[in-house]
Design a protein around this motif. Structure first.
Motif, PDB file in Angstrom:
ATOM      1  N   GLY A   5      56.541  52.128  43.503  1.00 47.60           N
ATOM      2  CA  GLY A   5      56.897  50.761  43.831  1.00 47.60           C
ATOM      3  C   GLY A   5      57.002  49.930  42.567  1.00 47.60           C
ATOM      4  O   GLY A   5      56.863  50.440  41.463  1.00 47.60           O
ATOM      5  N   ILE A   6      57.242  48.663  42.771  1.00 47.43           N
ATOM      6  CA  ILE A   6      57.360  47.715  41.668  1.00 47.43           C
ATOM      7  C   ILE A   6      56.117  46.847  41.705  1.00 47.43           C
ATOM      8  O   ILE A   6      55.829  46.203  42.717  1.00 47.43           O
ATOM      9  CB  ILE A   6      58.637  46.873  41.814  1.00 47.43           C
ATOM     10  CG1 ILE A   6      59.850  47.807  41.859  1.00 47.43           C
ATOM     11  CG2 ILE A   6      58.743  45.873  40.677  1.00 47.43           C
ATOM     12  CD1 ILE A   6      61.063  47.202  42.507  1.00 47.43           C
ATOM     13  N   TYR A   7      55.366  46.856  40.600  1.00 49.27           N
ATOM     14  CA  TYR A   7      54.091  46.159  40.559  1.00 49.27           C
ATOM     15  C   TYR A   7      54.286  44.756  39.995  1.00 49.27           C
ATOM     16  O   TYR A   7      54.875  44.586  38.928  1.00 49.27           O
ATOM     17  CB  TYR A   7      53.083  46.958  39.716  1.00 49.27           C
ATOM     18  CG  TYR A   7      52.614  48.196  40.443  1.00 49.27           C
ATOM     19  CD1 TYR A   7      53.451  49.291  40.609  1.00 49.27           C
ATOM     20  CD2 TYR A   7      51.350  48.244  41.002  1.00 49.27           C
ATOM     21  CE1 TYR A   7      53.037  50.416  41.307  1.00 49.27           C
ATOM     22  CE2 TYR A   7      50.927  49.366  41.697  1.00 49.27           C
ATOM     23  CZ  TYR A   7      51.764  50.436  41.847  1.00 49.27           C
ATOM     24  OH  TYR A   7      51.350  51.543  42.546  1.00 49.27           O
ATOM     25  N   VAL A   8      53.804  43.761  40.734  1.00 51.83           N
ATOM     26  CA  VAL A   8      53.957  42.361  40.345  1.00 51.83           C
ATOM     27  C   VAL A   8      52.620  41.647  40.511  1.00 51.83           C
ATOM     28  O   VAL A   8      51.723  42.141  41.198  1.00 51.83           O
ATOM     29  CB  VAL A   8      55.049  41.656  41.192  1.00 51.83           C
ATOM     30  CG1 VAL A   8      56.396  42.323  41.007  1.00 51.83           C
ATOM     31  CG2 VAL A   8      54.684  41.644  42.675  1.00 51.83           C
ATOM     32  N   THR A   9      52.487  40.501  39.847  1.00 47.18           N
ATOM     33  CA  THR A   9      51.259  39.726  39.970  1.00 47.18           C
ATOM     34  C   THR A   9      51.550  38.237  39.863  1.00 47.18           C
ATOM     35  O   THR A   9      52.540  37.842  39.246  1.00 47.18           O
ATOM     36  CB  THR A   9      50.230  40.132  38.889  1.00 47.18           C
ATOM     37  OG1 THR A   9      49.022  39.424  39.114  1.00 47.18           O
ATOM     38  CG2 THR A   9      50.744  39.832  37.483  1.00 47.18           C
ATOM     39  N   ARG A  10      50.707  37.437  40.484  1.00 49.81           N
ATOM     40  CA  ARG A  10      50.757  35.978  40.308  1.00 49.81           C
ATOM     41  C   ARG A  10      49.849  35.563  39.170  1.00 49.81           C
ATOM     42  O   ARG A  10      49.794  34.400  38.798  1.00 49.81           O
ATOM     43  CB  ARG A  10      50.327  35.277  41.598  1.00 49.81           C
ATOM     44  CG  ARG A  10      51.294  35.511  42.745  1.00 49.81           C
ATOM     45  CD  ARG A  10      50.787  34.889  44.006  1.00 49.81           C
ATOM     46  NE  ARG A  10      49.498  35.507  44.388  1.00 49.81           N
ATOM     47  CZ  ARG A  10      48.796  35.182  45.456  1.00 49.81           C
ATOM     48  NH1 ARG A  10      49.235  34.231  46.257  1.00 49.81           N
ATOM     49  NH2 ARG A  10      47.658  35.797  45.732  1.00 49.81           N
ATOM     50  N   ASP A  11      49.091  36.527  38.608  1.00 48.61           N
ATOM     51  CA  ASP A  11      48.129  36.263  37.542  1.00 48.61           C
ATOM     52  C   ASP A  11      48.849  36.386  36.188  1.00 48.61           C
ATOM     53  O   ASP A  11      49.082  37.490  35.705  1.00 48.61           O
ATOM     54  CB  ASP A  11      46.982  37.264  37.647  1.00 48.61           C
ATOM     55  CG  ASP A  11      45.866  36.986  36.665  1.00 48.61           C
ATOM     56  OD1 ASP A  11      46.150  36.537  35.533  1.00 48.61           O
ATOM     57  OD2 ASP A  11      44.702  37.242  37.017  1.00 48.61           O
ATOM     58  N   TYR A  67      49.178  44.011  49.074  1.00 45.36           N
ATOM     59  CA  TYR A  67      48.425  43.052  48.262  1.00 45.36           C
ATOM     60  C   TYR A  67      46.962  43.471  48.260  1.00 45.36           C
ATOM     61  O   TYR A  67      46.373  43.686  49.320  1.00 45.36           O
ATOM     62  CB  TYR A  67      48.580  41.652  48.878  1.00 45.36           C
ATOM     63  CG  TYR A  67      47.576  40.621  48.425  1.00 45.36           C
ATOM     64  CD1 TYR A  67      47.503  40.222  47.097  1.00 45.36           C
ATOM     65  CD2 TYR A  67      46.700  40.037  49.335  1.00 45.36           C
ATOM     66  CE1 TYR A  67      46.579  39.276  46.683  1.00 45.36           C
ATOM     67  CE2 TYR A  67      45.774  39.081  48.938  1.00 45.36           C
ATOM     68  CZ  TYR A  67      45.726  38.705  47.615  1.00 45.36           C
ATOM     69  OH  TYR A  67      44.817  37.771  47.206  1.00 45.36           O
ATOM     70  N   VAL A  68      46.395  43.614  47.063  1.00 43.21           N
ATOM     71  CA  VAL A  68      44.970  43.909  46.925  1.00 43.21           C
ATOM     72  C   VAL A  68      44.333  42.724  46.212  1.00 43.21           C
ATOM     73  O   VAL A  68      44.629  42.448  45.052  1.00 43.21           O
ATOM     74  CB  VAL A  68      44.732  45.220  46.134  1.00 43.21           C
ATOM     75  CG1 VAL A  68      43.249  45.501  45.992  1.00 43.21           C
ATOM     76  CG2 VAL A  68      45.438  46.382  46.822  1.00 43.21           C
ATOM     77  N   PRO A  69      43.477  41.979  46.928  1.00 42.94           N
ATOM     78  CA  PRO A  69      42.868  40.782  46.337  1.00 42.94           C
ATOM     79  C   PRO A  69      41.936  41.128  45.169  1.00 42.94           C
ATOM     80  O   PRO A  69      41.344  42.218  45.133  1.00 42.94           O
ATOM     81  CB  PRO A  69      42.062  40.181  47.495  1.00 42.94           C
ATOM     82  CG  PRO A  69      42.649  40.765  48.732  1.00 42.94           C
ATOM     83  CD  PRO A  69      43.107  42.138  48.340  1.00 42.94           C
ATOM     84  N   ARG A  70      41.801  40.184  44.278  1.00 43.55           N
ATOM     85  CA  ARG A  70      40.881  40.293  43.146  1.00 43.55           C
ATOM     86  C   ARG A  70      39.472  40.611  43.674  1.00 43.55           C
ATOM     87  O   ARG A  70      39.022  40.021  44.657  1.00 43.55           O
ATOM     88  CB  ARG A  70      40.866  38.946  42.409  1.00 43.55           C
ATOM     89  CG  ARG A  70      39.972  38.882  41.220  1.00 43.55           C
ATOM     90  CD  ARG A  70      40.167  37.557  40.522  1.00 43.55           C
ATOM     91  NE  ARG A  70      39.642  36.461  41.336  1.00 43.55           N
ATOM     92  CZ  ARG A  70      38.688  35.620  40.943  1.00 43.55           C
ATOM     93  NH1 ARG A  70      38.189  35.724  39.738  1.00 43.55           N
ATOM     94  NH2 ARG A  70      38.269  34.672  41.730  1.00 43.55           N
ATOM     95  N   VAL A  74      40.056  45.913  42.412  1.00 40.85           N
ATOM     96  CA  VAL A  74      40.806  45.577  41.202  1.00 40.85           C
ATOM     97  C   VAL A  74      40.175  44.334  40.573  1.00 40.85           C
ATOM     98  O   VAL A  74      39.642  43.480  41.283  1.00 40.85           O
ATOM     99  CB  VAL A  74      42.307  45.316  41.508  1.00 40.85           C
ATOM    100  CG1 VAL A  74      43.017  46.599  41.909  1.00 40.85           C
ATOM    101  CG2 VAL A  74      42.474  44.270  42.607  1.00 40.85           C
ATOM    102  N   LEU A  75      40.223  44.270  39.247  1.00 38.65           N
ATOM    103  CA  LEU A  75      39.645  43.111  38.568  1.00 38.65           C
ATOM    104  C   LEU A  75      40.473  41.863  38.814  1.00 38.65           C
ATOM    105  O   LEU A  75      39.947  40.767  38.996  1.00 38.65           O
ATOM    106  CB  LEU A  75      39.555  43.374  37.060  1.00 38.65           C
ATOM    107  CG  LEU A  75      38.551  44.445  36.636  1.00 38.65           C
ATOM    108  CD1 LEU A  75      38.606  44.663  35.127  1.00 38.65           C
ATOM    109  CD2 LEU A  75      37.135  44.063  37.062  1.00 38.65           C
ATOM    110  N   ARG A  76      41.820  42.035  38.796  1.00 39.43           N
ATOM    111  CA  ARG A  76      42.750  40.933  39.070  1.00 39.43           C
ATOM    112  C   ARG A  76      43.711  41.402  40.141  1.00 39.43           C
ATOM    113  O   ARG A  76      44.015  42.588  40.224  1.00 39.43           O
ATOM    114  CB  ARG A  76      43.493  40.547  37.794  1.00 39.43           C
ATOM    115  CG  ARG A  76      42.540  39.982  36.744  1.00 39.43           C
ATOM    116  CD  ARG A  76      43.251  39.557  35.499  1.00 39.43           C
ATOM    117  NE  ARG A  76      43.494  40.708  34.642  1.00 39.43           N
ATOM    118  CZ  ARG A  76      43.835  40.619  33.352  1.00 39.43           C
ATOM    119  NH1 ARG A  76      43.970  39.460  32.792  1.00 39.43           N
ATOM    120  NH2 ARG A  76      44.040  41.702  32.646  1.00 39.43           N
ATOM    121  N   GLU A  77      44.194  40.480  40.946  1.00 38.84           N
ATOM    122  CA  GLU A  77      45.019  40.870  42.095  1.00 38.84           C
ATOM    123  C   GLU A  77      46.132  41.834  41.706  1.00 38.84           C
ATOM    124  O   GLU A  77      46.662  41.771  40.604  1.00 38.84           O
ATOM    125  CB  GLU A  77      45.624  39.644  42.774  1.00 38.84           C
ATOM    126  CG  GLU A  77      46.758  39.020  41.991  1.00 38.84           C
ATOM    127  CD  GLU A  77      47.590  38.085  42.852  1.00 38.84           C
ATOM    128  OE1 GLU A  77      47.050  37.345  43.667  1.00 38.84           O
ATOM    129  OE2 GLU A  77      48.821  38.098  42.676  1.00 38.84           O
TER     130      GLU A  77
END
Ligand SMILES: [Zn+2]
Length: 96
Positions: A5-11, A67-70, A74-77
């Motif tokens: 997949g394509i990994y993205v973050t809001r962080d 989506y895996v929350p912080r 995972v340390l960050r979402e």
């Protein structure tokens, strides 16, 4: 970590950290359609993900993204998206 997949973050700090792994990195600003999104708690894996753990089942369960929350494995979402058709690039920032 969660399969293809394509990994993205809001962080933003996470994105810049990945970009800094390269001599000349770029952070892409995106508009993402998460579609049917699975929220997953990966804390049971403790970093020991395998091809068979539940972290990779979102695709076969029919989700468009996960989506895996912080703090839940995972340390960050962490977000993973099924297809590049769910993503529009809206900006570029060179990180050096
Ligand atoms: Zn796992």
């Amino acid at each position: 970590m969660f399969g293809p997949g394509i990994y993205v973050t809001r962080d933003y700090s996470k994105a810049t950290a990945f970009a800094r792994h390269h001599r000349k990195g770029t952070v892409l600003t995106l508009a993402v359609d998460m579609g049917k999104c699975k929220t997953h708690d990966a804390s049971g894996c403790s970093g020991g993900h395998t091809w068979f753990c539940s972290c990779r089942k979102w695709r076969e369960e029919g989700y468009d993204s996960q989506y895996v929350p912080r703090g839940e494995g995972v340390l960050r979402e962490e977000n993973v998206v099924r297809s590049n058709e769910q993503i529009i690039v809206t900006g570029l920032t060179d990180i050096s």
